[in-house]
Design a protein around this motif. Structure first.
Motif, mmCIF file in Angstrom:
data_model
loop_
_atom_site.group_PDB
_atom_site.id
_atom_site.type_symbol
_atom_site.label_atom_id
_atom_site.label_comp_id
_atom_site.label_asym_id
_atom_site.label_seq_id
_atom_site.Cartn_x
_atom_site.Cartn_y
_atom_site.Cartn_z
ATOM 1 N N HIS A 193 0.854 -1.196 0.000
ATOM 2 C CA HIS A 193 0.000 0.000 0.000
ATOM 3 C C HIS A 193 0.887 1.242 0.000
ATOM 4 C CE1 HIS A 193 -3.209 2.781 0.888
ATOM 5 N NE2 HIS A 193 -2.652 3.147 2.037
ATOM 6 N N THR A 194 0.646 2.122 -0.949
ATOM 7 C CA THR A 194 1.321 3.416 -0.982
ATOM 8 C C THR A 194 0.296 4.497 -0.684
ATOM 9 O OG1 THR A 194 2.874 2.618 -2.666
ATOM 10 C CG2 THR A 194 2.690 5.015 -2.366
ATOM 11 N N PRO A 195 0.351 5.117 0.494
ATOM 12 C CA PRO A 195 -0.684 6.086 0.868
ATOM 13 C C PRO A 195 -0.647 7.340 -0.006
ATOM 14 C CG PRO A 195 1.094 6.083 2.484
ATOM 15 C CD PRO A 195 1.366 4.947 1.558
ATOM 16 N N GLU A 196 -1.810 7.884 -0.254
ATOM 17 C CA GLU A 196 -1.957 9.155 -0.958
ATOM 18 C C GLU A 196 -2.760 10.078 -0.046
ATOM 19 O OE1 GLU A 196 -3.728 8.358 -4.717
ATOM 20 O OE2 GLU A 196 -2.223 6.858 -5.296
ATOM 21 N N GLY A 256 -7.519 10.028 2.633
ATOM 22 C CA GLY A 256 -6.590 8.998 2.188
ATOM 23 C C GLY A 256 -5.700 8.436 3.276
ATOM 24 N N GLN A 301 -7.469 -0.483 2.955
ATOM 25 C CA GLN A 301 -6.539 0.287 2.136
ATOM 26 C C GLN A 301 -7.221 0.816 0.876
ATOM 27 O OE1 GLN A 301 -3.425 -2.582 1.566
ATOM 28 N NE2 GLN A 301 -2.409 -2.101 3.498
ATOM 29 N N GLY A 302 -8.147 0.029 0.319
ATOM 30 C CA GLY A 302 -8.878 0.488 -0.856
ATOM 31 C C GLY A 302 -9.756 1.697 -0.553
ATOM 32 N N LYS A 349 -7.563 4.626 -0.427
ATOM 33 C CA LYS A 349 -7.156 4.965 -1.792
ATOM 34 C C LYS A 349 -8.211 5.841 -2.471
ATOM 35 C CE LYS A 349 -3.973 3.801 -4.995
ATOM 36 N NZ LYS A 349 -2.503 3.882 -4.791
ATOM 37 N N GLN A 350 -9.475 5.676 -2.054
ATOM 38 C CA GLN A 350 -10.560 6.483 -2.622
ATOM 39 C C GLN A 350 -10.603 7.888 -2.019
ATOM 40 O OE1 GLN A 350 -14.302 4.354 -2.218
ATOM 41 N NE2 GLN A 350 -13.300 2.401 -2.671
ATOM 42 N N ASP A 378 -0.973 4.808 8.990
ATOM 43 C CA ASP A 378 -0.030 5.863 8.613
ATOM 44 C C ASP A 378 0.377 6.694 9.825
ATOM 45 O OD1 ASP A 378 -0.260 5.291 5.749
ATOM 46 O OD2 ASP A 378 -2.295 6.065 5.960
#
Length: 511
Positions: free
Chosen positions: A253-256, A290, A452-453, A456-457, A476
């Motif tokens: 998972h790469t957080p945004e 996010g 995580q999805g 991501k939204q 995070d």
């Protein structure tokens, strides 16, 4: 007598449309602590219900041998008369009755229909001492913590001259101290010649106490591991449970992370009935778009109370402070208002507060967002089916259709239904209270991916968990909570279990 105390041979159990057990074999050595592992829905509890007579002889195929003889139990009372006692995850105690009354319920010693309560109380004290319970036997069960209630169940089993004790998820709802005490008790019972079967998802506990481990998968026996032989660790057990290695317990998972979404400022909440006592004190926290933010705290720290107070003031009596969503102050004075503002709360008690176990999957998924399916004064039932089927497929809920009752689902699939229910409301903030409690490692991995999805939204996710490795792997940022106060805020890369525990046990009076 030598030889195994229990053999279950070629056990097959069917329900309408479902093959729950297929040719399952189980051999338990006399005096062992034997663990049974498997994902939710693997057939563990079903197998134990066959053994204990909950599913009577004739409702399954195969043979059960106990102490060298074939047994054909028609009900629970018959298995208990043979010395087999099962303690279910949902304890079978009556809260309004005393400890002594619960211990001897259904097993009363009476003469001419009259119970000798003096003798019963003395016998109860003896049984309680064997499990380390020092309470007055007249204490009502409702006044005990869940850990002590578990001990009452075991004392009750000892009163039935138990020879084989079955415990289904015995530590699922216990804190670390109560869990450790229960495991010590199992070791002590082993020393007295009592055999135990333990079903648990807590693989670290199984490593500590089990002499042998049988793994079930999809209703079939995969293997039995002898711990004394060695090379049995959590990774080895997981490989048998899920049929593959889990090199990473968490999906990549790469957080945004974006701007602040939820802001809680100087938030204080009193006890619901004693308004002079603050349960939450001057809490400040933020969750960004996010971002997955964790709350770590010991039992009693106020984690659930904080979450529920934010969710439409569903806990508390007096409230101070401010809540902001996307920078705008909001007054969320009811659960309805919280849902309308875009906040969802997944309770730690999915069976008591998250689901109506009499409902089917379809009704459960759409229950919190029926307004989206309104057609005039009625609900568009065709669209309701479409929505529920979409979530069933997207979240991999293992059921043949959405008309299946949620009470028949495994714990992991029930949790996916609850997640679906809240996802259907299209929330911006999701508060997840113990989202993987009582769920196997495979289902945990799926739920981590769902969380995580959601991040991501661009949604904000607040996660409460008693499992520190889970918070460390998923979040995070993490806030630590002690006695209703935030004691530290740590960013990813800063948290370790030791550091989190240090701040979770901080003396807030010295802060």
């Amino acid at each position: 007598m030598t030889g195994p105390i229990l053999e279950m041979r070629s056990i097959t159990k069917r329900f309408p449309g479902v093959l729950a057990l297929s040719d399952v074999n189980l051999t338990v050595r006399r005096g062992d602590i034997h663990a049974i592992c498997g994902e939710n829905g693997a057939g563990k509890s079903t197998l134990m219900k066959v053994l204990s007579g909950v599913y009577p002889h004739g409702s399954y195929d195969g043979e059960v041998w106990f102490d060298g003889s074939v047994v054909e139990f028609g009900n629970l009372r018959q298995s208990e008369a043979s010395g087999i006692v099962i303690i279910h995850q949902e304890l079978a105690l009556i809260p309004e009755l005393s400890i002594a009354e619960n211990i001897f319920l259904g097993n009363e010693t009476a003469k001419r229909g009259v119970i000798n309560w003096d003798a019963a109380h003395h016998r109860a004290i003896e049984l309680m001492a064997r499990v380390g319970l020092a309470e007055n036997p007249l204490t009502k069960v409702k006044d005990l913590g869940i850990g002590k209630q578990q001990l009452v169940e075991i004392a009750k089993a000892l009163g039935k001259d138990v020879r084989l004790l079955i415990l289904d998820e015995p530590t699922a709802a216990l804190n670390d101290d109560d869990s450790a005490h229960l495991l010590d008790l199992l070791r002590g019972l082993k020393g007295k010649g009592i055999t135990s079967i333990m079903i648990s998802h807590k693989l670290n506990e199984i490593e500590q106490v089990a002499d042998a481990i049988t793994i079930l998968r999809d209703g079939r026996t995969i293997e039995t591991l002898d711990v004394a032989v060695g090379a049995v660790d959590q990774d080895r057990i997981i490989r048998g449970m899920v049929g593959r290695d889990l090199e990473h317990r968490f999906p990549d998972h790469t957080p945004e992370i974006g701007d602040v979404l939820l802001e809680v400022s100087n938030w204080s909440v009193s006890h619901p009935t004693d308004h002079s006592r603050d349960v939450i004190r001057s809490v400040d926290l933020t969750v960004r778009h996010g971002e997955i933010v964790g709350i770590a705290g010991l039992m009693g720290a106020g984690r659930t109370e904080l979450a529920r107070s934010i969710f439409g003031r569903s806990y508390g009596g007096r409230f101070e402070g401010e809540l902001r969503l996307d920078g705008k102050q909001v007054e969320l004075r009811s659960v309805h208002a919280a849902i309308g503002a875009g906040i969802a709360y997944l309770s730690e008690d999915r069976k008591g507060l998250g689901l109506n176990l009499l409902d089917d999957i379809k009704t459960s998924i759409t229950s919190a967002g029926l307004g989206k399916l309104r057609r005039g004064l009625t609900v568009d039932e065709d669209q309701e089916v479409v929505v529920a089927e979409r979530f069933r497929k997207d979240l991999n809920i293992k059921a043949p259709s959405t008309s299946v009752g949620v009470g028949k689902l495994s714990g992991g699939n029930q949790q996916k239904v609850v997640l679906s229910k809240w996802m259907f409301t299209d929330p911006q903030v999701l508060i997840l209270d113990e989202p993987t409690r009582g769920i196997d490692v495979g289902a945990k991995y799926e739920i981590y991916g769902i969380i995580q999805g959601l991040a991501k939204q661009g949604k904000g996710v607040l996660v409460i968990s008693s499992e520190l490795p889970e918070l460390i792997g998923l979040c995070d940022r993490i806030y630590t909570l002690a006695e209703g106060q935030i004691t530290q805020e740590l960013a990813r890369g800063e948290f370790t279990q030791e550091r989190l525990m240090k701040h979770m046990t901080a003396d807030v009076r010295q802060a």
